[in-house]
Structure formats: structure tokens, C-alpha cells
Design an enzyme around this catalytic site. Structure first.
Site, PDB file in Angstrom:
ATOM      1  N   SER A   1      29.753  37.433  38.743  1.00  0.00           N
ATOM      2  CA  SER A   1      30.877  36.504  38.566  1.00  0.00           C
ATOM      3  C   SER A   1      30.365  35.077  38.699  1.00  0.00           C
ATOM      4  O   SER A   1      29.991  34.635  39.790  1.00  0.00           O
ATOM      5  CB  SER A   1      31.940  36.795  39.622  1.00  0.00           C
ATOM      6  OG  SER A   1      32.901  35.774  39.585  1.00  0.00           O
TER       7      SER A   1
ATOM      8  N   MET B   1      43.221  34.692  35.081  1.00  0.00           N
ATOM      9  CA  MET B   1      44.217  34.687  36.166  1.00  0.00           C
ATOM     10  C   MET B   1      45.107  33.472  35.935  1.00  0.00           C
ATOM     11  O   MET B   1      45.035  32.470  36.657  1.00  0.00           O
ATOM     12  CB  MET B   1      43.489  34.631  37.523  1.00  0.00           C
ATOM     13  CG  MET B   1      42.866  35.969  37.893  1.00  0.00           C
ATOM     14  SD  MET B   1      41.603  35.816  39.159  1.00  0.00           S
ATOM     15  CE  MET B   1      40.189  35.481  38.119  1.00  0.00           C
TER      16      MET B   1
ATOM     17  N   ASP C   1      36.641  44.760  40.683  1.00  0.00           N
ATOM     18  CA  ASP C   1      36.391  43.337  40.951  1.00  0.00           C
ATOM     19  C   ASP C   1      36.962  42.963  42.310  1.00  0.00           C
ATOM     20  O   ASP C   1      38.168  43.086  42.540  1.00  0.00           O
ATOM     21  CB  ASP C   1      37.072  42.527  39.834  1.00  0.00           C
ATOM     22  CG  ASP C   1      36.867  41.024  39.951  1.00  0.00           C
ATOM     23  OD1 ASP C   1      36.072  40.588  40.804  1.00  0.00           O
ATOM     24  OD2 ASP C   1      37.496  40.299  39.164  1.00  0.00           O
ATOM     25  N   GLY C   2      36.070  42.490  43.182  1.00  0.00           N
ATOM     26  CA  GLY C   2      36.508  41.986  44.481  1.00  0.00           C
ATOM     27  C   GLY C   2      35.798  42.691  45.618  1.00  0.00           C
ATOM     28  O   GLY C   2      35.981  43.892  45.818  1.00  0.00           O
ATOM     29  N   GLY C   3      34.936  41.954  46.321  1.00  0.00           N
ATOM     30  CA  GLY C   3      34.246  42.517  47.477  1.00  0.00           C
ATOM     31  C   GLY C   3      33.259  43.618  47.125  1.00  0.00           C
ATOM     32  O   GLY C   3      32.960  44.479  47.963  1.00  0.00           O
TER      33      GLY C   3
ATOM     34  N   HIS D   1      30.716  37.766  34.115  1.00  0.00           N
ATOM     35  CA  HIS D   1      32.150  37.761  34.422  1.00  0.00           C
ATOM     36  C   HIS D   1      32.594  36.314  34.654  1.00  0.00           C
ATOM     37  O   HIS D   1      31.968  35.582  35.424  1.00  0.00           O
ATOM     38  CB  HIS D   1      32.395  38.609  35.663  1.00  0.00           C
ATOM     39  CG  HIS D   1      33.833  38.797  36.014  1.00  0.00           C
ATOM     40  ND1 HIS D   1      34.645  39.694  35.359  1.00  0.00           N
ATOM     41  CD2 HIS D   1      34.612  38.191  36.945  1.00  0.00           C
ATOM     42  CE1 HIS D   1      35.864  39.651  35.887  1.00  0.00           C
ATOM     43  NE2 HIS D   1      35.872  38.734  36.851  1.00  0.00           N
TER      44      HIS D   1
ATOM     45  N   ASP E   1      35.730  33.961  35.706  1.00  0.00           N
ATOM     46  CA  ASP E   1      37.051  33.940  36.345  1.00  0.00           C
ATOM     47  C   ASP E   1      37.787  32.654  36.018  1.00  0.00           C
ATOM     48  O   ASP E   1      37.431  31.583  36.510  1.00  0.00           O
ATOM     49  CB  ASP E   1      36.889  34.064  37.868  1.00  0.00           C
ATOM     50  CG  ASP E   1      36.499  35.469  38.280  1.00  0.00           C
ATOM     51  OD1 ASP E   1      37.208  36.409  37.900  1.00  0.00           O
ATOM     52  OD2 ASP E   1      35.472  35.621  38.978  1.00  0.00           O
TER      53      ASP E   1
ATOM     54  N   GLY F   1      34.472  36.106  47.601  1.00  0.00           N
ATOM     55  CA  GLY F   1      34.072  36.206  49.004  1.00  0.00           C
ATOM     56  C   GLY F   1      35.099  36.840  49.922  1.00  0.00           C
ATOM     57  O   GLY F   1      34.989  36.721  51.139  1.00  0.00           O
TER      58      GLY F   1
ATOM     59  N   GLY G   1      30.482  38.721  42.841  1.00  0.00           N
ATOM     60  CA  GLY G   1      30.332  37.285  43.031  1.00  0.00           C
ATOM     61  C   GLY G   1      29.353  36.993  44.142  1.00  0.00           C
ATOM     62  O   GLY G   1      28.165  36.770  43.904  1.00  0.00           O
TER      63      GLY G   1
ATOM     64  N   GLY H   1      42.064  35.268  43.209  1.00  0.00           N
ATOM     65  CA  GLY H   1      42.160  33.865  43.622  1.00  0.00           C
ATOM     66  C   GLY H   1      40.894  33.273  44.203  1.00  0.00           C
ATOM     67  O   GLY H   1      40.666  32.080  44.076  1.00  0.00           O
ATOM     68  N   PHE H   2      40.065  34.093  44.832  1.00  0.00           N
ATOM     69  CA  PHE H   2      38.876  33.553  45.496  1.00  0.00           C
ATOM     70  C   PHE H   2      37.747  34.575  45.468  1.00  0.00           C
ATOM     71  O   PHE H   2      38.004  35.778  45.541  1.00  0.00           O
ATOM     72  CB  PHE H   2      39.144  33.239  46.979  1.00  0.00           C
ATOM     73  CG  PHE H   2      40.362  32.399  47.205  1.00  0.00           C
ATOM     74  CD1 PHE H   2      40.288  31.017  47.129  1.00  0.00           C
ATOM     75  CD2 PHE H   2      41.587  32.994  47.472  1.00  0.00           C
ATOM     76  CE1 PHE H   2      41.430  30.238  47.321  1.00  0.00           C
ATOM     77  CE2 PHE H   2      42.731  32.227  47.669  1.00  0.00           C
ATOM     78  CZ  PHE H   2      42.646  30.840  47.589  1.00  0.00           C
TER      79      PHE H   2
ATOM     80  N   MET I   1      41.076  30.543  36.451  1.00  0.00           N
ATOM     81  CA  MET I   1      42.237  30.426  37.361  1.00  0.00           C
ATOM     82  C   MET I   1      42.924  29.094  37.090  1.00  0.00           C
ATOM     83  O   MET I   1      42.257  28.067  36.929  1.00  0.00           O
ATOM     84  CB  MET I   1      41.766  30.477  38.815  1.00  0.00           C
ATOM     85  CG  MET I   1      40.908  31.690  39.154  1.00  0.00           C
ATOM     86  SD  MET I   1      40.556  31.759  40.913  1.00  0.00           S
ATOM     87  CE  MET I   1      39.259  33.007  40.955  1.00  0.00           C
TER      88      MET I   1
ATOM     89  N   MET J   1      41.552  45.396  40.606  1.00  0.00           N
ATOM     90  CA  MET J   1      41.218  44.351  41.576  1.00  0.00           C
ATOM     91  C   MET J   1      41.172  44.975  42.972  1.00  0.00           C
ATOM     92  O   MET J   1      42.132  45.609  43.401  1.00  0.00           O
ATOM     93  CB  MET J   1      42.285  43.251  41.577  1.00  0.00           C
ATOM     94  CG  MET J   1      42.404  42.439  40.312  1.00  0.00           C
ATOM     95  SD  MET J   1      40.959  41.441  39.935  1.00  0.00           S
ATOM     96  CE  MET J   1      40.773  40.435  41.393  1.00  0.00           C
TER      97      MET J   1
ATOM     98  N   HIS K   1      38.105  36.937  32.644  1.00  0.00           N
ATOM     99  CA  HIS K   1      39.219  37.438  33.454  1.00  0.00           C
ATOM    100  C   HIS K   1      40.220  36.304  33.624  1.00  0.00           C
ATOM    101  O   HIS K   1      39.965  35.349  34.361  1.00  0.00           O
ATOM    102  CB  HIS K   1      38.636  37.910  34.802  1.00  0.00           C
ATOM    103  CG  HIS K   1      39.639  38.375  35.806  1.00  0.00           C
ATOM    104  ND1 HIS K   1      39.297  38.602  37.122  1.00  0.00           N
ATOM    105  CD2 HIS K   1      40.948  38.655  35.720  1.00  0.00           C
ATOM    106  CE1 HIS K   1      40.370  38.996  37.788  1.00  0.00           C
ATOM    107  NE2 HIS K   1      41.396  39.029  36.960  1.00  0.00           N
TER     108      HIS K   1
HETATM  109  C1  DX5 Z   1      38.662  37.079  42.427  1.00  0.00           C
HETATM  110  C2  DX5 Z   1      37.786  37.083  41.194  1.00  0.00           C
HETATM  111  C3  DX5 Z   1      36.504  37.783  41.395  1.00  0.00           C
HETATM  112  C4  DX5 Z   1      35.565  37.118  42.370  1.00  0.00           C
HETATM  113  C5  DX5 Z   1      34.605  38.163  42.882  1.00  0.00           C
HETATM  114  O1  DX5 Z   1      39.873  36.494  42.097  1.00  0.00           O
HETATM  115  O2  DX5 Z   1      38.466  37.764  40.142  1.00  0.00           O
HETATM  116  O3  DX5 Z   1      35.847  38.031  40.150  1.00  0.00           O
HETATM  117  O4  DX5 Z   1      34.852  36.052  41.802  1.00  0.00           O
HETATM  118  O5  DX5 Z   1      33.886  37.635  43.957  1.00  0.00           O
HETATM  119  P1  DX5 Z   1      33.368  38.581  45.161  1.00  0.00           P
HETATM  120  O6  DX5 Z   1      32.499  39.625  44.546  1.00  0.00           O
HETATM  121  O7  DX5 Z   1      32.625  37.625  46.034  1.00  0.00           O
HETATM  122  O8  DX5 Z   1      34.579  39.192  45.813  1.00  0.00           O
HETATM  123 ZN    ZN Z   2      37.360  38.375  38.299  1.00  0.00          ZN
END
Ligand code: DX5
Ligand code: ZN
Length: 222
Positions: free
Chosen positions: A12, A72, A179-181, A37, A39, A149, A201, A146-147, A41, A141, A70
């Protein structure tokens, strides 16, 4: 085409150093990333503002890898054309933001892109149900969008295994992305549940030994 390989790692790019974008993209390529990827937003659908079509175009000019965009954002139907023109390979929209998720998929495909659908962890899967037979990609997700980390939500493993069964019956060629963590501990859980595309990410770009090692280590798990 992009969906013929079995597993895909998608670093990401918002977790990379924006001032050294070209370098980050070269690192992704050298380390074995499959997609980038991206993101997007808008400060409305999610509180953060990240990047828009001009930035996607700059990424496109600096990598051969497919761009997994992606969105958002509110009212994605009004924006998908701009992202298609900017060079997106996949465009994924949130069911919560679409008037009709099925229409949005058709619109993206008519623009020549692969179409993805996604949903917040709190949104029931029934929201994306009409698009499941026709989408090219389903994104689960495992954090609230939104973020980067945030901590992985383990309850989303079950969502992936249920969607794997549904897609095997309805649309086995679709990619099932998470996607996410996603990191060295959580990726294997999602892979075992049936995901085949993995966004990362922080685990990719903030590895203590640098992004090349971060991406290589994740890619080795696929
Ligand atoms: C969250 C994003 C993710 C994010 C992933 O809203 O869609 O793609 O950048 O970051 P990590 O892998 O650090 O959770
Ligand atoms: Zn994403």
C-alpha cells in the site's frame, strides 16, 4: 492478465515515503510485489485525505506493476472514469458509498478496468451480494478504512472463509483480497481462509530493515 497468477502481494503506497515515490515503486518491483495498492481517501467517506487521480497518474508513469486502486470516497460513480484514465488496473468501490454496487461494477468494467467491491468490517456482506457473481475482485477490510497501521480484526478471518465458499460457487475467478493489519502473523491466517491477494502498508514499508526486506518476507509466504 493480472488475475492469472495464484497469489498477489499489493504493498500500500500510502505507507511509503511520498517524497521518494519513484524509489519506493522500484523497491516494490525489485522485492517481488505483484500490484501496487493505492488508497484514495476523500476526507468525507473517511476522515483522511490522501491522493487523487494526478497522483495515480504519477505512479503509473513510474511503474509497470498493475495499480490496485481502492476508492474510499463518497459518490465513487462520479470519479471512476478519472481513475481509469489515470491508469488504474483495478478500481475497488465501497458498497456503502455506491447507489448500486452492481451498476458501479458494470461502469468500471465498461471503462476497461477490473472491478472490485468492498465494505467496512461493520457492514453486512449482504450489501455486496448483488455484485458477487460479476465482480473481478472482492476486498475484505480487516480494519476500519481510513488509516494505515491499525490492528488486524481477527473476526474478519471468518468473513473471508465464508466469502471463499460463496465465490467458489458463484464466481471462482474473482480475486479475494484482504486489507488492513496484514503482516507475517496475519497473512497466513487469511491465506488459509481462502484469500489470494494481500495488501500490506506498514508491514511492507515500515519494516525495521527497510521496505525491500518487508516486501520480500511477505512475498515468501505466498
Ligand atoms: C486502510 C487502507 C489500507 C492501509 C493498509 O484504510 O485501505 O490499504 O493502507 O495499511 P496497513 O497494512 O498498515 O494496515
Ligand atoms: Zn486499501
Amino acid at each position: 492478465m493480472t488475475m492469472t497468477k495464484k497469489y498477489f502481494l499489493a504493498p500500500s503506497i500510502i505507507a511509503a515515503d511520498f517524497a521518494n515515490l519513484a524509489k519506493a515503486l522500484k523497491t516494490c518491483e525489485a522485492a517481488g510485489a505483484d500490484w501496487i495498492h493505492v488508497d484514495v481517501m476523500d476526507g468525507h467517506f473517511v476522515p483522511t485525505i490522501t491522493i487523487g487521480p494526478l497522483f495515480v497518474e504519477a505512479i503509473k508513469r513510474n511503474t509497470q506493476l498493475p495499480l490496485d486502486v481502492h476508492l474510499m470516497i463518497e459518490n465513487p460513480e462520479a470519479q471512476v472514469e478519472a481513475y481509469a484514465r489515470a491508469g488504474a488496473t483495478h478500481i475497488t468501490v465501497h458498497a456503502e458509498a455506491c447507489k448500486s454496487v452492481k451498476q458501479a461494477v458494470r461502469q468500471i468494467q465498461a471503462l476497461g478496468c477490473k472491478a472490485g467491491v468492498t465494505l467496512r468490517p461493520s457492514t453486512p456482506v449482504s450489501k455486496i451480494r448483488p455484485a458477487l457473481p460479476i465482480a473481478d475482485l472482492i476486498l475484505v477490510m480487516s480494519v476500519n478504512p481510513g488509516f494505515s497501521g491499525q490492528a488486524f480484526m481477527p473476526e474478519m478471518v471468518k468473513r473471508v472463509s465464508e466469502l471463499r465458499k460463496t465465490l467458489d460457487a458463484l464466481n471462482p475467478k474473482a480475486a479475494l483480497e484482504v486489507d488492513g493489519g496484514i503482516n507475517l502473523q496475519t497473512l497466513p491466517l487469511m491465506k488459509a481462509a481462502g484469500a489470494n491477494a494481500f495488501v500490506a502498508g506498514n508491514a511492507a514499508f515500515k519494516h525495521p530493515k527497510g521496505p525491500k526486506v518487508g516486501i520480500c518476507e511477505l512475498r515468501k509466504l505466498l
